[in-house]
Design a protein around this motif. Structure first.
Motif, PDB file in Angstrom:
ATOM      1  N   SER A  86       0.816  -1.206   0.000  1.00 53.56           N
ATOM      2  CA  SER A  86       0.000   0.000   0.000  1.00 53.56           C
ATOM      3  C   SER A  86       0.855   1.263   0.000  1.00 53.56           C
ATOM      4  O   SER A  86       0.313   2.368   0.119  1.00 53.56           O
ATOM      5  CB  SER A  86      -0.929   0.002   1.221  1.00 53.56           C
ATOM      6  OG  SER A  86      -0.197   0.022   2.425  1.00 53.56           O
ATOM      7  N   MET A  87       2.169   1.101  -0.159  1.00 48.77           N
ATOM      8  CA  MET A  87       3.095   2.233  -0.154  1.00 48.77           C
ATOM      9  C   MET A  87       4.215   2.010  -1.158  1.00 48.77           C
ATOM     10  O   MET A  87       4.546   0.870  -1.494  1.00 48.77           O
ATOM     11  CB  MET A  87       3.731   2.416   1.236  1.00 48.77           C
ATOM     12  CG  MET A  87       2.805   2.920   2.306  1.00 48.77           C
ATOM     13  SD  MET A  87       2.466   4.687   2.068  1.00 48.77           S
ATOM     14  CE  MET A  87       1.305   4.964   3.399  1.00 48.77           C
ATOM     15  N   ASP A  88       4.796   3.109  -1.644  1.00 49.56           N
ATOM     16  CA  ASP A  88       6.102   3.028  -2.303  1.00 49.56           C
ATOM     17  C   ASP A  88       7.148   2.862  -1.206  1.00 49.56           C
ATOM     18  O   ASP A  88       7.148   3.613  -0.215  1.00 49.56           O
ATOM     19  CB  ASP A  88       6.394   4.301  -3.094  1.00 49.56           C
ATOM     20  CG  ASP A  88       5.492   4.470  -4.299  1.00 49.56           C
ATOM     21  OD1 ASP A  88       4.850   3.490  -4.714  1.00 49.56           O
ATOM     22  OD2 ASP A  88       5.409   5.603  -4.815  1.00 49.56           O
ATOM     23  N   GLY A  89       8.031   1.877  -1.356  1.00 53.73           N
ATOM     24  CA  GLY A  89       9.032   1.671  -0.312  1.00 53.73           C
ATOM     25  C   GLY A  89       9.831   0.415  -0.547  1.00 53.73           C
ATOM     26  O   GLY A  89      10.217   0.111  -1.687  1.00 53.73           O
ATOM     27  N   TYR A  90      10.043  -0.364   0.538  1.00 52.59           N
ATOM     28  CA  TYR A  90      10.887  -1.557   0.472  1.00 52.59           C
ATOM     29  C   TYR A  90      10.213  -2.691   1.232  1.00 52.59           C
ATOM     30  O   TYR A  90       9.747  -2.509   2.369  1.00 52.59           O
ATOM     31  CB  TYR A  90      12.273  -1.280   1.068  1.00 52.59           C
ATOM     32  CG  TYR A  90      13.064  -0.281   0.254  1.00 52.59           C
ATOM     33  CD1 TYR A  90      13.945  -0.702  -0.738  1.00 52.59           C
ATOM     34  CD2 TYR A  90      12.907   1.092   0.458  1.00 52.59           C
ATOM     35  CE1 TYR A  90      14.651   0.221  -1.509  1.00 52.59           C
ATOM     36  CE2 TYR A  90      13.602   2.020  -0.300  1.00 52.59           C
ATOM     37  CZ  TYR A  90      14.472   1.568  -1.286  1.00 52.59           C
ATOM     38  OH  TYR A  90      15.170   2.482  -2.049  1.00 52.59           O
ATOM     39  N   ALA A  91      10.156  -3.857   0.588  1.00 54.97           N
ATOM     40  CA  ALA A  91       9.643  -5.060   1.237  1.00 54.97           C
ATOM     41  C   ALA A  91      10.807  -5.777   1.909  1.00 54.97           C
ATOM     42  O   ALA A  91      11.880  -5.943   1.309  1.00 54.97           O
ATOM     43  CB  ALA A  91       8.977  -5.964   0.205  1.00 54.97           C
ATOM     44  N   PHE A 148       6.620  -0.852  -5.208  1.00 54.44           N
ATOM     45  CA  PHE A 148       5.780   0.312  -5.464  1.00 54.44           C
ATOM     46  C   PHE A 148       4.327  -0.014  -5.139  1.00 54.44           C
ATOM     47  O   PHE A 148       3.919  -1.184  -5.086  1.00 54.44           O
ATOM     48  CB  PHE A 148       5.944   0.776  -6.916  1.00 54.44           C
ATOM     49  CG  PHE A 148       7.345   1.218  -7.222  1.00 54.44           C
ATOM     50  CD1 PHE A 148       7.728   2.543  -7.012  1.00 54.44           C
ATOM     51  CD2 PHE A 148       8.295   0.309  -7.680  1.00 54.44           C
ATOM     52  CE1 PHE A 148       9.020   2.955  -7.265  1.00 54.44           C
ATOM     53  CE2 PHE A 148       9.597   0.720  -7.945  1.00 54.44           C
ATOM     54  CZ  PHE A 148       9.971   2.044  -7.724  1.00 54.44           C
ATOM     55  N   THR A 149       3.540   1.021  -4.921  1.00 54.70           N
ATOM     56  CA  THR A 149       2.144   0.850  -4.505  1.00 54.70           C
ATOM     57  C   THR A 149       1.388  -0.053  -5.485  1.00 54.70           C
ATOM     58  O   THR A 149       1.415   0.161  -6.698  1.00 54.70           O
ATOM     59  CB  THR A 149       1.448   2.217  -4.419  1.00 54.70           C
ATOM     60  OG1 THR A 149       2.147   3.044  -3.484  1.00 54.70           O
ATOM     61  CG2 THR A 149       0.009   2.063  -3.965  1.00 54.70           C
ATOM     62  N   GLY A 150       0.735  -1.066  -4.929  1.00 57.26           N
ATOM     63  CA  GLY A 150      -0.054  -1.993  -5.732  1.00 57.26           C
ATOM     64  C   GLY A 150       0.708  -3.195  -6.226  1.00 57.26           C
ATOM     65  O   GLY A 150       0.102  -4.137  -6.745  1.00 57.26           O
ATOM     66  N   ALA A 151       2.031  -3.209  -6.062  1.00 57.58           N
ATOM     67  CA  ALA A 151       2.834  -4.343  -6.533  1.00 57.58           C
ATOM     68  C   ALA A 151       2.696  -5.517  -5.576  1.00 57.58           C
ATOM     69  O   ALA A 151       2.595  -5.331  -4.355  1.00 57.58           O
ATOM     70  CB  ALA A 151       4.294  -3.931  -6.658  1.00 57.58           C
ATOM     71  N   PRO A 152       2.712  -6.758  -6.090  1.00 56.72           N
ATOM     72  CA  PRO A 152       2.624  -7.931  -5.220  1.00 56.72           C
ATOM     73  C   PRO A 152       3.826  -8.019  -4.275  1.00 56.72           C
ATOM     74  O   PRO A 152       4.966  -7.766  -4.681  1.00 56.72           O
ATOM     75  CB  PRO A 152       2.616  -9.100  -6.203  1.00 56.72           C
ATOM     76  CG  PRO A 152       2.189  -8.527  -7.508  1.00 56.72           C
ATOM     77  CD  PRO A 152       2.722  -7.134  -7.524  1.00 56.72           C
ATOM     78  N   VAL A 153       3.558  -8.356  -3.029  1.00 56.44           N
ATOM     79  CA  VAL A 153       4.634  -8.533  -2.053  1.00 56.44           C
ATOM     80  C   VAL A 153       5.313  -9.871  -2.323  1.00 56.44           C
ATOM     81  O   VAL A 153       4.636 -10.901  -2.437  1.00 56.44           O
ATOM     82  CB  VAL A 153       4.072  -8.488  -0.618  1.00 56.44           C
ATOM     83  CG1 VAL A 153       5.159  -8.809   0.399  1.00 56.44           C
ATOM     84  CG2 VAL A 153       3.445  -7.136  -0.333  1.00 56.44           C
ATOM     85  N   PRO A 154       6.635  -9.906  -2.445  1.00 57.22           N
ATOM     86  CA  PRO A 154       7.300 -11.168  -2.777  1.00 57.22           C
ATOM     87  C   PRO A 154       7.203 -12.174  -1.637  1.00 57.22           C
ATOM     88  O   PRO A 154       7.108 -11.800  -0.458  1.00 57.22           O
ATOM     89  CB  PRO A 154       8.744 -10.744  -3.027  1.00 57.22           C
ATOM     90  CG  PRO A 154       8.916  -9.495  -2.220  1.00 57.22           C
ATOM     91  CD  PRO A 154       7.591  -8.808  -2.292  1.00 57.22           C
ATOM     92  N   ALA A 155       7.182 -13.457  -1.992  1.00 60.79           N
ATOM     93  CA  ALA A 155       7.165 -14.511  -0.973  1.00 60.79           C
ATOM     94  C   ALA A 155       8.357 -14.335  -0.049  1.00 60.79           C
ATOM     95  O   ALA A 155       9.471 -14.027  -0.483  1.00 60.79           O
ATOM     96  CB  ALA A 155       7.194 -15.875  -1.650  1.00 60.79           C
ATOM     97  N   ALA A 194       6.735  -7.467   5.641  1.00 63.47           N
ATOM     98  CA  ALA A 194       6.456  -6.067   5.962  1.00 63.47           C
ATOM     99  C   ALA A 194       6.956  -5.190   4.832  1.00 63.47           C
ATOM    100  O   ALA A 194       7.829  -5.592   4.047  1.00 63.47           O
ATOM    101  CB  ALA A 194       7.109  -5.658   7.276  1.00 63.47           C
ATOM    102  N   VAL A 195       6.388  -3.984   4.759  1.00 65.92           N
ATOM    103  CA  VAL A 195       6.847  -2.974   3.811  1.00 65.92           C
ATOM    104  C   VAL A 195       7.151  -1.712   4.609  1.00 65.92           C
ATOM    105  O   VAL A 195       6.369  -1.311   5.482  1.00 65.92           O
ATOM    106  CB  VAL A 195       5.787  -2.677   2.734  1.00 65.92           C
ATOM    107  CG1 VAL A 195       6.179  -1.467   1.898  1.00 65.92           C
ATOM    108  CG2 VAL A 195       5.574  -3.894   1.845  1.00 65.92           C
ATOM    109  N   LEU A 196       8.295  -1.109   4.319  1.00 65.08           N
ATOM    110  CA  LEU A 196       8.633   0.188   4.912  1.00 65.08           C
ATOM    111  C   LEU A 196       8.443   1.264   3.861  1.00 65.08           C
ATOM    112  O   LEU A 196       8.873   1.103   2.715  1.00 65.08           O
ATOM    113  CB  LEU A 196      10.079   0.195   5.405  1.00 65.08           C
ATOM    114  CG  LEU A 196      10.324  -0.687   6.631  1.00 65.08           C
ATOM    115  CD1 LEU A 196      11.315  -1.777   6.304  1.00 65.08           C
ATOM    116  CD2 LEU A 196      10.780   0.132   7.820  1.00 65.08           C
ATOM    117  N   MET A 197       7.789   2.355   4.244  1.00 63.96           N
ATOM    118  CA  MET A 197       7.625   3.437   3.285  1.00 63.96           C
ATOM    119  C   MET A 197       8.985   4.065   2.998  1.00 63.96           C
ATOM    120  O   MET A 197       9.886   4.053   3.843  1.00 63.96           O
ATOM    121  CB  MET A 197       6.628   4.475   3.819  1.00 63.96           C
ATOM    122  CG  MET A 197       7.058   5.226   5.050  1.00 63.96           C
ATOM    123  SD  MET A 197       5.869   6.527   5.517  1.00 63.96           S
ATOM    124  CE  MET A 197       4.493   5.556   6.078  1.00 63.96           C
TER     125      MET A 197
END
Length: 415
Positions: free
Chosen positions: A61-66, A103-110, A114-117
């Motif tokens: 839900s954010m641009d950032g880093y998984a 980036f926002t809307g991208a699938p979170v990798p297996a 967590a995602v950090l903005m």
């Protein structure tokens, strides 16, 4: 010899009149398929069930880093950036000790939990010429991740049959892949006015209006209100005040319409021909409803068509349409909840003279909060409906003092 005058029947309570009407409003059997793009205002004829999760995958839900939370035990940790994932693409499983630019809307990798903005991160270059990121905050598991099915789970009924579609519902239908929708067909309504005093705007200029003539305003707002409710409207114009003309118009209208709607001529005067004309072709119940404005009202049938006769005074016609015709037309299309929403509001006016009938007072929101009253509540003053944004539903026998809590119905609930 003196004869006793037959006593008038008591005025019919509005709620009883509405219940009687709705008992007659069997939903139309026919349906049609329309493009979702063109379904605004239509009524669903069948449930819409989702064949997929929305969102379909866990996504950012954010641009950032998984990241893996286990790799970020404290602020200041530096992780190599192993991949870049944009919306519409899928990444590889996240290797331990690395982060994924996301980036926002991208699938979170297996593997990532967590995602950090990006505001909490600092991109840096490595000595080997690669890219790394310094994490300046400690993430919590699930942070900034929208879970698969969080909005809609597969198999969920998203929109139920009988839903009147608005732009939000159209977007919801599209979000589960529906490009077409099964809807109730549009009710076919015949509309005409009665009265030799009526003149159409454009036919006679104001300076040439003969004595006693008035412009036909009811025809304009009734047609507009019917169209807003999704009806197909046939305008039969102004029917002369003659019984033969009224019977002919009713007979023609009944042949191909679900509802015949008239304004004026529902009283029992010598020039009011609606009652005997309808009775000659079908049946008619002439009601005197305990409401103000809008006491005279008629319901019946002509052939296979429903008939409704509204009072001629414009505000009476406007209010009775919203409170009686609108629910009836919606029920014909399969809508179950047809009652207008009422909200509590504060009166910024005094209404010291209680009436024996239930009153619908034209009001609008005051700039400083609460409701102000239009200064002329006559049933012939259509200015009050254009000026106001709703009505106060005031019980019979009830006075109002400034500061009292009243029940308010917005005009948007009656259109």
């Amino acid at each position: 010899m003196n004869t006793l005058q037959k006593p008038r029947p008591p005025l019919k309570p509005l709620d009883d009149a509405l219940a009687d009407l709705l008992a007659q409003a069997q939903p139309l059997a026919e349906t049609e398929t329309v493009a979702t793009f063109d379904a605004d205002g239509r009524v669903l004829a069948q449930n819409c069930t989702s064949a997929l999760h929305v969102p379909p995958l866990d996504n950012s839900s954010m641009d950032g880093y998984a990241v893996r939370c286990a790799d970020v035990g404290a602020a200041g940790v530096v992780l190599a950036v192993s991949q870049r994932i944009a919306a519409g693409s899928a990444g590889e499983p996240l290797a331990p000790g690395t982060a994924a630019r996301i980036f926002t809307g991208a699938p979170v990798p297996a593997g990532a939990d967590a995602v950090l903005m990006q505001e909490d991160c600092e991109a840096i270059a490595t000595a080997e010429g690669g890219v790394a990121v310094r994490i300046n905050a400690v993430p919590q598991p699930g942070q900034w991740i929208r879970r698969a099915g969080e909005d809609i789970a597969r198999g969920t009924v998203v929109l139920a049959a009988g839903t009147r579609l608005s732009p939000a519902e159209l977007g919801l239908a599209a979000s589960i892949g529906l490009h077409q929708l099964q809807v109730a067909r549009r009710p076919r309504v015949a509309l005409f006015s009665t009265g030799d005093e009526l003149v159409m705007p454009g036919d006679v200029p104001p300076e040439q209006m003969p004595p006693g003539a008035i412009y036909n305003s009811n025809r304009f707002f009734l047609r507009a209100m019917l169209l807003r409710l999704g009806c197909e409207v046939t305008d039969f114009g102004i029917v002369p005040d003659r019984r033969d003309a009224t019977i002919a118009a009713l007979r023609e209208a009944s042949a191909a319409h679900d509802l015949i709607l008239t304004s004026g001529g529902v009283s029992v005067g010598e020039e009011d021909h609606i009652k005997p004309a309808v009775e000659s072709l079908g049946r008619l119940d002439l009601w005197q409803i305990a409401m103000k404005p809008g006491k005279p009202f008629a319901y019946g049938t002509v052939g296979q068509a429903h008939f409704m006769g509204l009072p001629g005074n414009p505000v009476s016609s406007f209010v009775t349409f919203g409170l009686l015709v609108r629910p009836f037309v919606l029920r014909l299309q399969g809508v179950s909840d047809v009652a207008p929403k009422r909200i509590a509001a504060t009166a910024r006016f005094d209404w010291p003279r209680a009436d024996k009938r239930r009153e619908f007072l034209r009001v609008r929101h005051h700039a400083e909060g609460g409701l102000e009253l239009f200064n002329n509540q006559s049933s012939g003053v259509l200015t009050s409906a254009a000026w106001g944004d709703g009505v106060v539903d005031n019980p019979a026998g009830q006075t109002i003092a400034a500061g009292d809590t009243v029940q308010y119905i917005a005009f948007s609930e009656l259109l």
